[in-house]
Design an enzyme around this catalytic site. Sequence first.
Site, short mmCIF file in Angstrom:
data_model
loop_
_atom_site.label_atom_id
_atom_site.label_comp_id
_atom_site.label_asym_id
_atom_site.label_seq_id
_atom_site.Cartn_x
_atom_site.Cartn_y
_atom_site.Cartn_z
N ASP A 240 -45.58 -17.52 3.24
CA ASP A 240 -46.49 -18.56 2.81
C ASP A 240 -45.62 -19.76 2.41
O ASP A 240 -44.41 -19.61 2.23
CB ASP A 240 -47.33 -18.06 1.64
CG ASP A 240 -48.27 -19.12 1.11
OD1 ASP A 240 -48.90 -19.81 1.92
OD2 ASP A 240 -48.35 -19.27 -0.13
N ASP B 42 -47.68 -15.39 -2.72
CA ASP B 42 -47.77 -15.31 -4.18
C ASP B 42 -49.17 -15.54 -4.73
O ASP B 42 -49.41 -15.32 -5.91
CB ASP B 42 -46.82 -16.31 -4.84
CG ASP B 42 -47.37 -17.74 -4.81
OD1 ASP B 42 -47.96 -18.11 -3.78
OD2 ASP B 42 -47.20 -18.47 -5.80
#
Length: 629
Positions: free
Chosen positions: A327, A519
């Site tokens: 990400d 996350d």
Amino acid sequence: MHPQGPGNAGAVHPTPAAKALGFVRRYPIVALTLLAMVVTGILALTGLGIAAQSLASLYALGIAIHQGVGMVKDILRGRWGIDILAVTAIVSTVAVGEYIASLIIVLMLSGGEALEDFAAGRAQRELRSLLERAPRSAHREGPDGVSQEIPVAEVVVGEVLVIKPAEVVPVDGTLLSESGSFDESALTGESLPVDRFAGDPVISGTVNGSAALRIQVTAKESDSQYSRIIALVQEAAESKAPMVRLADKYAVPFTVVALALAGLAWFLSGDPARFAEVLVVATPCPLLIAAPVAFLGGMSRAAKAGIIIKNGGTLEMLAGVKTAAFDKTGTLTGGHPTLEEVRPAGGFTASQVLALAASAEQYSSHVLAAAVIESARGRGLDIHACDNAVEHATNGVTATCGGRVVVVGKPAFVAQHVKGMTGAELTAGQLAVYVAIDGSFAGTLIMRDPIRANSAATIKKLHSLGVRHAIMVTGDAQSTADHVAREAEIDEVRAALLPEDKVRIINGLPHRPVLMVGDGINDAPVLAVADVGIAMGAKGSTAASESADVVILLDDLAKVAQSVEIGQRTMKIAIESIWIGIALSVGLMVLAALGYIPAVAGALAQELVDLATILNALRALLPGRRKRG
């Protein structure tokens, strides 16, 4: 010297008699075998050799039948285990009169579980130390300034706690005292004390220095960092390394070789005792014990480095990772975006746009939302409570704030609610949050989230470890993603994605296993479907941590490469340990086939083989040698 936490006081240590009784209850066959050996020895020494042989032979055959029933059931289910060697060795030693050797083999087999538990306990020491340090009580400061000891579970957000010298911080909080020094080694592995100052966050699980301090609670026990770590550690400790498959790769060939060599020795020598002598040193304990010990050692080593690996199968996957996916926000970037500019439109002022955007963003978990709120507060703007607030995952937020309908998020999402919206012109590294108010385009918030300093180094390290391909999958705009990818030296970029898009892309990647690092809450689905999901859990969401296979407790991207390195080293040691056991056993089998090793001596020698393989497997606990650069 380890500081004593509140939960360790008054611990009762079991007496030697209680320990012995506990051992007998846990390992009854081991205890019975030891008793049978003692009685057999007494009978043999008092001249009752026939009685000694009868007792030992009947007991050994009883254990062989018990093992054989389980073995047959496994074979009928299509699982060809390696217990066939042990059963055959017991029966053959009894048949040729080597009853002492048969008892030693039974002891070796029944003691294998106890030996594995001992080695596993050594390997899990780092994991258990976290659990043992968990505080049970806290000292709440009263209105009169006097502290009162209360259970940690009763601590509530906003209260003030007094942390005594050398005491474990029970919950997350903000430091109220002017300054303090904390030992964070149990969580981060950093041996030097870390200084904190008034207003700094204090993490639960760290150890206070030599002065009493005051903190204001920011999270109750169940939501604090240390409790989340403990939950992950318990999950990891309860997980069994799925090494049956690895052992089975070697079990059938090893069994065939052992039986063939034993039969050949009998045929060439004409002595049936040779058959038994060969099989005595071919028992399969090294295959059954060494690899799980190595995996547990690798998990413990990772925990010491601030990496919680939830099961042994994940270590095996980490060792073979071929694609690494990331990400962007909070993973490759630092996750600390800042507001650079407010560009109002449609007659709205910059203050109006920012204040209403921040009001709506209160209901978003995205890292950009926190930055918007912080910027509004920093400018002294009022943040209002909102009604009908809804977060649309990865897209944005809609809410009614102060009677005005506010939409905040990505351009495509905001464009669905207004007409005539114009895209913002951005420079490299910038990103835009779009705002609509009462159905009109109100402006954009121009933000920047700098790339982590070690992003490029981490990608380079992963490539050196055999990862062929690095890809970024992000919901952010293509231009921003391309800029970050160039700086991080990412091979491929997929931008403007929804969570379901990320899942589809990860499932379709050709080079596997695939590692995914994220996350946020929006990363939870893709972390779950990846072969190995890694959550940056230092400040990430609980959902991401729960769906991931690996949780990194520190805000350090380099730990991703370190987790792959630990996986590769652990797998190497596990396979090495198996081959050491096989090589030593084959060497002993050849000597036994030539008549140089009697059955009793062979049984004892096999115990040394077990010890050698376990000691080698325990090397997984160590950090390993660093390559000179």
